[in-house]
Design an enzyme around this catalytic site. Structure first.
Site, PDB file in Angstrom:
ATOM      1  N   ASP A 136     -44.117 -43.020  -5.294  1.00 27.14           N
ATOM      2  CA  ASP A 136     -43.394 -42.447  -4.442  1.00 27.14           C
ATOM      3  C   ASP A 136     -43.703 -40.609  -5.104  1.00 27.14           C
ATOM      4  O   ASP A 136     -44.758 -40.473  -5.645  1.00 27.14           O
ATOM      5  CB  ASP A 136     -41.682 -42.376  -5.420  1.00 27.14           C
ATOM      6  N   TYR A 196     -47.277 -48.619 -16.293  1.00 25.81           N
ATOM      7  CA  TYR A 196     -46.688 -47.695 -16.025  1.00 25.81           C
ATOM      8  C   TYR A 196     -46.107 -46.886 -17.760  1.00 25.81           C
ATOM      9  O   TYR A 196     -46.196 -47.554 -18.618  1.00 25.81           O
ATOM     10  CB  TYR A 196     -45.895 -47.246 -15.344  1.00 25.81           C
ATOM     11  N   ASP A 256     -33.298 -42.810  -9.514  1.00 26.82           N
ATOM     12  CA  ASP A 256     -34.495 -41.859 -10.683  1.00 26.82           C
ATOM     13  C   ASP A 256     -33.736 -40.734 -10.321  1.00 26.82           C
ATOM     14  O   ASP A 256     -32.011 -40.555 -10.047  1.00 26.82           O
ATOM     15  CB  ASP A 256     -35.698 -42.028  -9.532  1.00 26.82           C
ATOM     16  N   ARG A 282     -37.717 -48.033 -11.726  1.00 23.17           N
ATOM     17  CA  ARG A 282     -36.490 -47.396 -11.343  1.00 23.17           C
ATOM     18  C   ARG A 282     -35.529 -48.138 -11.609  1.00 23.17           C
ATOM     19  O   ARG A 282     -34.460 -47.525 -11.855  1.00 23.17           O
ATOM     20  CB  ARG A 282     -36.361 -46.866  -9.822  1.00 23.17           C
TER      21      ARG A 282
END
Length: 302
Positions: A38, A66, A80, A179
């Site tokens: 994103d 991550y 988010d 998310r």
């Protein structure tokens, strides 16, 4: 130019923006990314160039790691920090370290996720975010993903406040929505939640330390040093068994023939045939003919 450029995607750009800019900088059209990040997410984005575009799907399918900031107390439309607030719990919260560790442990392993409405998953031929932008909600397919590890990166013993945040590191399979995982962590703790920040620190065999920014790429190209950072196709395939061809099978491999299955395919879903260390073909179990294998990818000799 053939190989993989380990790019560090900066905030504010889409993955496609990066590809568009690199095509201009590198003066080649055969450029492709290996998994969408994103715009607000930073991190490792391996870019395939030339013949390496043949293995882009392998890099997309590879495991990722991550680091994220989970915010407890507020949920949003997009799951988010960019979305509109859906629910806010204004109570003063107290969570022990053990509370958080227990929630993370319960979400480690194979779990089910429902893709968020603001995602690129297609339902009835349309991307979910297209429905979401019109204020529509549709039934989404639940998928299974694997969370290999989910570690708390904070040393404190207690978290307190109206809104609590903490950092985690996630190693996971392809298709995992961090998310959504943030929301799931909140559910385990009994509160609305969202992902406040995300960065991808590894993608397959590539890590943050391998990466260069677009600005650095431009500088390397101008100095004619770009080859110093472009990794060969073989590097990206290094997790699979490599088999050097010989006179007995060279012609068959180069012609992409169906062959008796190699013993290595009992332990690995792919094997790599190479000559002098250079990949020539990727072979997999034949989907319909037991005991045989077939080429999945061929790399013409140049």
């Amino acid at each position: 130019m053939n190989g993989i450029l380990p790019l560090w995607k900066e905030q504010g750009m889409t993955s496609h923006d990066c590809v568009f800019k690199l095509r201009k900088i590198l003066k080649t059209k055969r450029v492709g990314h290996t998994g969408t990040l994103d715009p607000e997410v930073t991190g490792v984005l391996p870019i395939c160039i030339g013949q390496a575009t043949r293995i882009a799907e392998y890099l997309t399918d590879a495991g990722k790691t991550y680091e994220a900031v989970i915010s407890i107390g507020v949920s949003t439309t997009t799951e988010d920090a960019q979305g509109e607030i859906v629910e806010r719990d204004t109570s003063f919260k107290t969570l022990t370290r053990q509370d958080v560790l227990q929630a993370l442990s319960s979400l480690t392993g194979e779990i089910e996720q429902t893709p968020p409405m603001y995602s690129a998953v297609k339902v009835n031929g349309k991307k979910l975010y297209e429905y979401a932008r019109k204020g529509q909600t549709v039934e989404r397919p639940t998928r299974k993903v694997s969370i290999y590890s989910l570690d708390l990166l904070e040393g404190v013993q207690k978290f307190e406040g109206e809104e609590i945040t903490f950092r985690v590191r996630i190693a996971c399979s392809k298709g995992t929505y961090i998310r959504t995982l943030a929301v799931q962590i909140g559910e385990k703790l009994g509160f609305p939640a969202h992902m406040a920040f995300l960065t991808r620190i590894t993608s397959g065999t590539f890590s943050k330390d391998d990466c260069v920014t677009l600005e650095q790429v431009e500088k390397l190209v101008s100095e004619r040093k770009i080859d110093e950072v472009i990794r060969p196709v073989e590097y990206a395939l290094s997790t699979y068994p490599f088999i050097e061809i010989d006179e007995s099978n060279e012609k068959q491999i180069l012609n992409g023939q169906v062959l008796p299955a190699h013993a290595f395919l009992k332990k690995s879903d792919k094997i790599i045939f190479s000559k002098e260390g250079k990949v020539l073909a990727v072979y997999v179990q034949h989907p319909t003919k037991e005991g045989l294998m077939k080429p999945e990818k061929m790399f013409p000799q140049v």
